[in-house]
Design an enzyme around this catalytic site. Structure first.
Site, PDB file in Angstrom:
ATOM      1  N   CYS A 156       0.827  -1.207   0.000  1.00 33.55           N
ATOM      2  CA  CYS A 156       0.000   0.000   0.000  1.00 33.55           C
ATOM      3  C   CYS A 156       0.860   1.255   0.000  1.00 33.55           C
ATOM      4  CB  CYS A 156      -0.919  -0.027   1.213  1.00 33.55           C
ATOM      5  SG  CYS A 156      -1.669   1.532   1.650  1.00 33.55           S
TER       6      CYS A 156
ATOM      7  N   TYR B 104      -5.716  31.129   4.914  1.00 36.16           N
ATOM      8  CA  TYR B 104      -5.840  29.736   4.453  1.00 36.16           C
ATOM      9  C   TYR B 104      -6.865  29.020   5.345  1.00 36.16           C
ATOM     10  CZ  TYR B 104      -1.216  31.123   2.721  1.00 36.16           C
ATOM     11  OH  TYR B 104      -0.155  31.793   2.166  1.00 36.16           O
TER      12      TYR B 104
ATOM     13  N   GLU C  71      -9.636  32.581   2.208  1.00 33.97           N
ATOM     14  CA  GLU C  71      -9.514  31.254   1.585  1.00 33.97           C
ATOM     15  C   GLU C  71      -9.721  31.400   0.081  1.00 33.97           C
ATOM     16  OE1 GLU C  71      -8.982  27.866   2.273  1.00 33.97           O
ATOM     17  OE2 GLU C  71      -9.512  27.646   0.163  1.00 33.97           O
TER      18      GLU C  71
ATOM     19  N   CYS D 239       1.619  21.701   7.807  1.00 31.40           N
ATOM     20  CA  CYS D 239       1.621  20.267   7.537  1.00 31.40           C
ATOM     21  C   CYS D 239       2.911  19.859   6.836  1.00 31.40           C
ATOM     22  CB  CYS D 239       0.403  19.878   6.704  1.00 31.40           C
ATOM     23  SG  CYS D 239       0.279  20.794   5.177  1.00 31.40           S
TER      24      CYS D 239
ATOM     25  N   CYS E 131      -9.270  -1.284   5.756  1.00 33.47           N
ATOM     26  CA  CYS E 131      -8.049  -0.537   6.063  1.00 33.47           C
ATOM     27  C   CYS E 131      -8.077  -0.221   7.557  1.00 33.47           C
ATOM     28  CB  CYS E 131      -8.032   0.748   5.238  1.00 33.47           C
ATOM     29  SG  CYS E 131      -6.784   1.899   5.781  1.00 33.47           S
TER      30      CYS E 131
ATOM     31  N   GLN F  63     -11.149  18.082   8.095  1.00 33.39           N
ATOM     32  CA  GLN F  63      -9.976  17.402   8.641  1.00 33.39           C
ATOM     33  C   GLN F  63     -10.275  15.917   8.834  1.00 33.39           C
ATOM     34  OE1 GLN F  63      -6.980  18.560   9.385  1.00 33.39           O
ATOM     35  NE2 GLN F  63      -7.232  20.767   9.182  1.00 33.39           N
TER      36      GLN F  63
ATOM     37  N   CYS G 168       1.037   3.545   5.050  1.00 33.47           N
ATOM     38  CA  CYS G 168       1.551   3.454   6.417  1.00 33.47           C
ATOM     39  C   CYS G 168       3.019   3.031   6.416  1.00 33.47           C
ATOM     40  CB  CYS G 168       0.708   2.474   7.223  1.00 33.47           C
ATOM     41  SG  CYS G 168      -0.984   3.025   7.456  1.00 33.47           S
TER      42      CYS G 168
HETATM   43  N1  SAH Z   1      -7.382  25.918   8.199  1.00 32.85           N
HETATM   44  C1  SAH Z   1      -8.190  24.952   7.505  1.00 32.85           C
HETATM   45  C2  SAH Z   1      -7.668  24.546   6.114  1.00 32.85           C
HETATM   46  C3  SAH Z   1      -6.205  24.306   5.959  1.00 32.85           C
HETATM   47  S1  SAH Z   1      -5.768  23.555   4.435  1.00 32.85           S
HETATM   48  C4  SAH Z   1      -8.397  23.729   8.371  1.00 32.85           C
HETATM   49  O1  SAH Z   1      -7.708  23.550   9.371  1.00 32.85           O
HETATM   50  O2  SAH Z   1      -9.281  22.929   8.069  1.00 32.85           O
HETATM   51  C5  SAH Z   1      -5.122  24.913   3.508  1.00 32.85           C
HETATM   52  C6  SAH Z   1      -6.176  25.744   2.818  1.00 32.85           C
HETATM   53  O3  SAH Z   1      -5.525  26.785   2.101  1.00 32.85           O
HETATM   54  C7  SAH Z   1      -7.014  25.006   1.788  1.00 32.85           C
HETATM   55  O4  SAH Z   1      -8.355  25.180   2.098  1.00 32.85           O
HETATM   56  C8  SAH Z   1      -6.655  25.691   0.446  1.00 32.85           C
HETATM   57  O5  SAH Z   1      -7.750  25.765  -0.423  1.00 32.85           O
HETATM   58  C9  SAH Z   1      -6.243  27.059   0.904  1.00 32.85           C
HETATM   59  N2  SAH Z   1      -5.324  27.829   0.032  1.00 32.85           N
HETATM   60  C10 SAH Z   1      -4.348  27.366  -0.779  1.00 32.85           C
HETATM   61  N3  SAH Z   1      -3.645  28.374  -1.318  1.00 32.85           N
HETATM   62  C11 SAH Z   1      -4.193  29.536  -0.830  1.00 32.85           C
HETATM   63  C12 SAH Z   1      -3.888  30.931  -1.006  1.00 32.85           C
HETATM   64  N4  SAH Z   1      -2.900  31.331  -1.781  1.00 32.85           N
HETATM   65  N5  SAH Z   1      -4.638  31.807  -0.326  1.00 32.85           N
HETATM   66  C13 SAH Z   1      -5.661  31.418   0.472  1.00 32.85           C
HETATM   67  N6  SAH Z   1      -5.983  30.122   0.676  1.00 32.85           N
HETATM   68  C14 SAH Z   1      -5.256  29.178   0.031  1.00 32.85           C
END
Ligand code: SAH
Length: 440
Positions: free
Chosen positions: A78, A298, A319, A392, A166, A269, A81
């Site tokens: 896979c 973001y 976003e 991340c 899984c 998430q 993991c």
């Molecule tokens: N904070 C949220 C999402 C994090 S993931 C959570 O914890 O659930 C990162 C996010 O950034 C995604 O939703 C993606 O669509 C967005 N993203 C990517 N590039 C971006 C940019 N240049 N400006 C604003 N948002 C962006």
């Protein structure tokens, strides 16, 4: 020199950032998957470069104290993991070390020297690192013997390896997959299952090339079934059109006290238990008293933004995906939150507008590639008291932290959180504070 298929004996001494074991013979470095630091192994040579090579594990001669029995018989084929044969406590140590190495090597921090005052937490792990994913996606099709198979793609191919259960997905998946396999239709492409861990609500979504019908097992948690149409020749799993067959077409779940509506296409998430710990750190680092203006860049569907709203004067989310912003606005409404506003656009463009309220706290949670440099420059100009960086990918985190620290901020706290047990991935929450003496 080494030749292909030659059997070698190697002491594994380290792990690469992709989770491969690293061993050295003389000045030569070997990368060997499915091994753990401390193992002595026998491996067969696959590929040889000038100073390093790749080999395949054949036999563990002496196991490392950190080695454990892998629970999933399919882990090697896979590739999800990668760390499964490593004890979970050792995985957590590895993840902290990975973040630390990146911050030192890429970011130029020195936690034994000039940066020894930074509070660097041990990785926050899961109580049970199995069955933690609330979303599973199984490709479905026919194998070369004509048998219906559903599971995952073998590495670098579109051959489906049959796997109904899984071990990082939910218990219900198996019965659902079994039931849908019995109704196999050549138009079917994927089965997507999502579960609200707190509400128990389950959504079953079949992705097919055309309109088909299917039924689901008599499972009390299944509150909605949907069909998603995807007839495009693409690796993207979901198509644009979703047909609700039963129930409301979405499930609900909670993060902390906040309720979220999750449809087949919504981003949510995947580890709902650990995400509360991660956001808990972000909330703690933001240290809000009720008077602050907060920008959450973001912001996705507004999960962090709304978690901060209760203790802030005003929160703004930014976003780039329009649908996510609509979801965020809807989520604010469902939860009766009135001090949150959302903007669609790239963070680096939106925050440069002059008419915006200056933030006291900025939170960023960018995708793996990290923040755009213009975004970091604008944050530096805005001079918030605190910056909370949720990441991340610790390599791009390290790069961005260097820019922010050169621009007048101090690295104050670093907290890795394990959201993806048995994989090499790790989330990190970081606090930066304005260096005293820098201009407001
Ligand atoms: N904070 C949220 C999402 C994090 S993931 C959570 O914890 O659930 C990162 C996010 O950034 C995604 O939703 C993606 O669509 C967005 N993203 C990517 N590039 C971006 C940019 N240049 N400006 C604003 N948002 C962006």
């Amino acid at each position: 020199m080494y030749s292909k298929n030659q059997i070698i004996q190697v002491n594994i001494v380290d792990l690469s950032h992709d989770g491969e074991g690293i061993g050295k013979n003389d000045a030569f470095t070997w990368f060997i998957k499915d091994t753990v630091p401390g193992d002595v192994v026998e491996a067969s040579v696959m590929k040889v470069k000038k100073t390093y090579g790749y080999a395949r594990l054949q036999r563990v001669i002496t196991p490392s104290p950190d080695r454990t029995e892998g629970q999933c018989p399919l882990a090697r084929s896979c590739g999800g993991c990668t760390l499964q044969v490593m004890r979970y406590d050792a995985q957590l140590k590895y993840k902290k070390k990975k973040v630390r190495n990146n911050l030192e090597h890429i970011g130029g921090f020195d936690f034994d020297g000039k940066d020894s005052r930074v509070e660097f937490g041990d990785t926050i792990g899961m109580e049970n690192p199995w069955r933690y994913r609330n979303k599973s996606q199984y490709p479905i099709g026919i194998d070369k013997n004509g048998k219906v198979v559903a599971g995952f793609y073998a590495a670098h191919s579109h051959n489906i390896i049959d796997c109904e259960d899984c071990l990082i997905g939910t218990e219900e998946n198996r019965r659902i997959i079994e039931c849908i396999k019995k109704q196999y239709d050549p138009a079917m492409r994927h089965i997507l299952i999502r579960k609200g861990f707190k509400t128990g609500q389950i959504m079953v979504c079949v992705v097919a090339e055309k309109k088909i019908d299917f039924s689901v097992p008599d499972e009390p948690g299944i509150t909605t079934t949907v069909l998603n149409i995807n007839d495009k020749d693409t690796n993207v799993i979901l198509g644009d059109r979703t047909i609700v067959l039963r129930g409301p077409g979405y499930i609900e779940d909670y993060i902390g006290k906040l309720k979220f509506r999750i449809s087949a296409r919504s981003f949510f998430q995947v580890n709902p238990i650990q995400v509360e710990k991660l956001y808990g750190k972000a909330i703690e680092y933001a240290a809000l008293t009720g008077n602050e203006v907060v920008w959450d860049l973001y912001c996705g569907i507004g999960t962090i933004t709304l978690s901060l709203a209760e203790k802030a004067k005003k929160v703004y989310g930014v976003e780039v995906v329009e649908q996510a912003v609509k979801d965020a606005e809807e989520n604010a409404r469902i939860n009766g939150i009135e001090n949150a506003r959302f903007y669609t656009g790239k963070a680096e463009d939106v925050i440069r507008r002059e008419d915006f309220e200056k933030p006291d706290v900025v939170v960023v949670d960018p995708p793996r590639k990290g923040c755009d440099e213009r975004c970091l420059e604008t944050i530096l100009k805005m001079q918030p008291e605190r910056i909370v960086y949720v990441s991340c990918d610790s390599a791009t985190l390290a790069r961005d932290l260097r820019i922010l620290c050169n621009g007048g901020y101090n690295l104050s706290r670093v907290q890795p959180v394990d959201m993806f047990g048995h994989s090499v991935h790790v989330e990190t929450c970081v606090l930066l504070t304005k260096a005293s003496g820098s201009e407001g």
